[in-house]
Design a protein around this motif. Structure first.
Motif, PDB file in Angstrom:
ATOM      1  N   THR A   1     -17.650 -34.573  -3.454  1.00 52.48           N
ATOM      2  CA  THR A   1     -17.921 -35.928  -2.975  1.00 52.48           C
ATOM      3  C   THR A   1     -18.046 -36.049  -1.462  1.00 52.48           C
ATOM      4  OG1 THR A   1     -15.568 -36.486  -2.908  1.00 52.48           O
ATOM      5  CG2 THR A   1     -16.757 -36.983  -4.961  1.00 52.48           C
ATOM      6  N   THR A   2     -17.419 -35.162  -0.679  1.00 54.61           N
ATOM      7  CA  THR A   2     -17.445 -35.267   0.782  1.00 54.61           C
ATOM      8  C   THR A   2     -17.621 -33.906   1.444  1.00 54.61           C
ATOM      9  OG1 THR A   2     -15.046 -35.045   1.026  1.00 54.61           O
ATOM     10  CG2 THR A   2     -15.923 -37.294   0.793  1.00 54.61           C
TER      11      THR A   2
ATOM     12  N   GLY B   1     -15.428 -28.867   2.100  1.00 58.30           N
ATOM     13  CA  GLY B   1     -15.733 -30.080   1.357  1.00 58.30           C
ATOM     14  C   GLY B   1     -15.490 -29.930  -0.121  1.00 58.30           C
TER      15      GLY B   1
ATOM     16  N   LYS C   1     -24.515 -29.580   1.356  1.00 60.80           N
ATOM     17  CA  LYS C   1     -24.496 -30.719   0.427  1.00 60.80           C
ATOM     18  C   LYS C   1     -25.010 -30.286  -0.942  1.00 60.80           C
ATOM     19  CE  LYS C   1     -26.707 -35.188  -0.409  1.00 60.80           C
ATOM     20  NZ  LYS C   1     -27.565 -36.257   0.136  1.00 60.80           N
TER      21      LYS C   1
ATOM     22  N   ARG D   1     -15.237 -36.573   7.972  1.00 60.94           N
ATOM     23  CA  ARG D   1     -15.436 -36.296   6.544  1.00 60.94           C
ATOM     24  C   ARG D   1     -16.390 -37.368   6.034  1.00 60.94           C
ATOM     25  NH1 ARG D   1     -12.945 -33.181   2.811  1.00 60.94           N
ATOM     26  NH2 ARG D   1     -11.269 -32.649   4.240  1.00 60.94           N
ATOM     27  N   VAL D   2     -17.602 -36.949   5.629  1.00 59.67           N
ATOM     28  CA  VAL D   2     -18.665 -37.884   5.256  1.00 59.67           C
ATOM     29  C   VAL D   2     -18.973 -37.748   3.755  1.00 59.67           C
ATOM     30  CG1 VAL D   2     -21.078 -38.529   5.686  1.00 59.67           C
ATOM     31  CG2 VAL D   2     -19.643 -37.735   7.577  1.00 59.67           C
ATOM     32  N   PRO D   3     -19.117 -38.873   3.057  1.00 56.06           N
ATOM     33  CA  PRO D   3     -19.548 -38.798   1.653  1.00 56.06           C
ATOM     34  C   PRO D   3     -20.910 -38.105   1.544  1.00 56.06           C
ATOM     35  CG  PRO D   3     -18.735 -40.995   2.160  1.00 56.06           C
ATOM     36  CD  PRO D   3     -18.831 -40.246   3.466  1.00 56.06           C
TER      37      PRO D   3
END
Length: 163
Positions: free
Chosen positions: A19-20, A16, A134, A115-117
């Protein structure tokens, strides 16, 4: 003589940026129905870096290279008398294509990758490992303090969209 042990020691891959994050839609195990990281048990058959790049390819479809080892965190789940020790790796994608839907002929460990924010990842829809990733991607810091998770219920339904 060294023998393989059944331990809760795993390697986790973080793919990542600020941002993602690439996550799996987990369908089994303690993080069922939540987003999770590509994760594999440590074995005597492979090096840690080979294990994490192989599981990342299998679970996401992306070919990766190890950028760095970030640290190790012990997760304690007293409610279920479980423990997990996770060794985190930052992975750089170098090829492949994101598997967003699991083919029908494969074992359904996940419903594919996504791919997740970062802003959409939270306690309700993500494993603690995802939240650790994260935190690292958003801040550049990687706390290694042991984590005690007092309660961690498994949702009845997926906390993500099924394709």
């Amino acid at each position: 003589m060294i023998v393989e042990q059944n331990t809760p020691l795993v390697v986790c891959g973080i793919i990542g940026d600020e941002t993602t994050l690439v996550v799996n839609k987990c369908l089994t195990g303690p993080f069922k129905n939540r987003y999770d990281l590509p994760t594999a048990p440590v074995t005597l058959r492979q090096t840690l870096s080979d294990s994490v790049t192989e599981i990342a390819a299998n679970e996401t479809g992306l070919t990766t290279a190890v950028e760095s080892q970030l640290g190790t965190v012990q997760w304690l789940f007293p409610e279920s008398a479980r423990m997990l020790v996770s060794i985190f790796y930052l992975l750089e994608p170098v090829g492949g294509r994101l598997v967003t839907k699991r083919p029908a002929y494969t074992a359904a460990l996940s419903a594919g990758a996504e791919r997740v924010p970062l802003v959409q990842l939270n306690w309700a829809n993500s494993s603690p490992l995802v939240l650790q990733a994260k935190r690292y991607l958003a801040t550049g810091t990687f706390p290694i303090a042991d984590q005690v998770i007092a309660s961690y219920p498994i949702p009845e339904t997926p906390q993500f969209l099924l394709n």
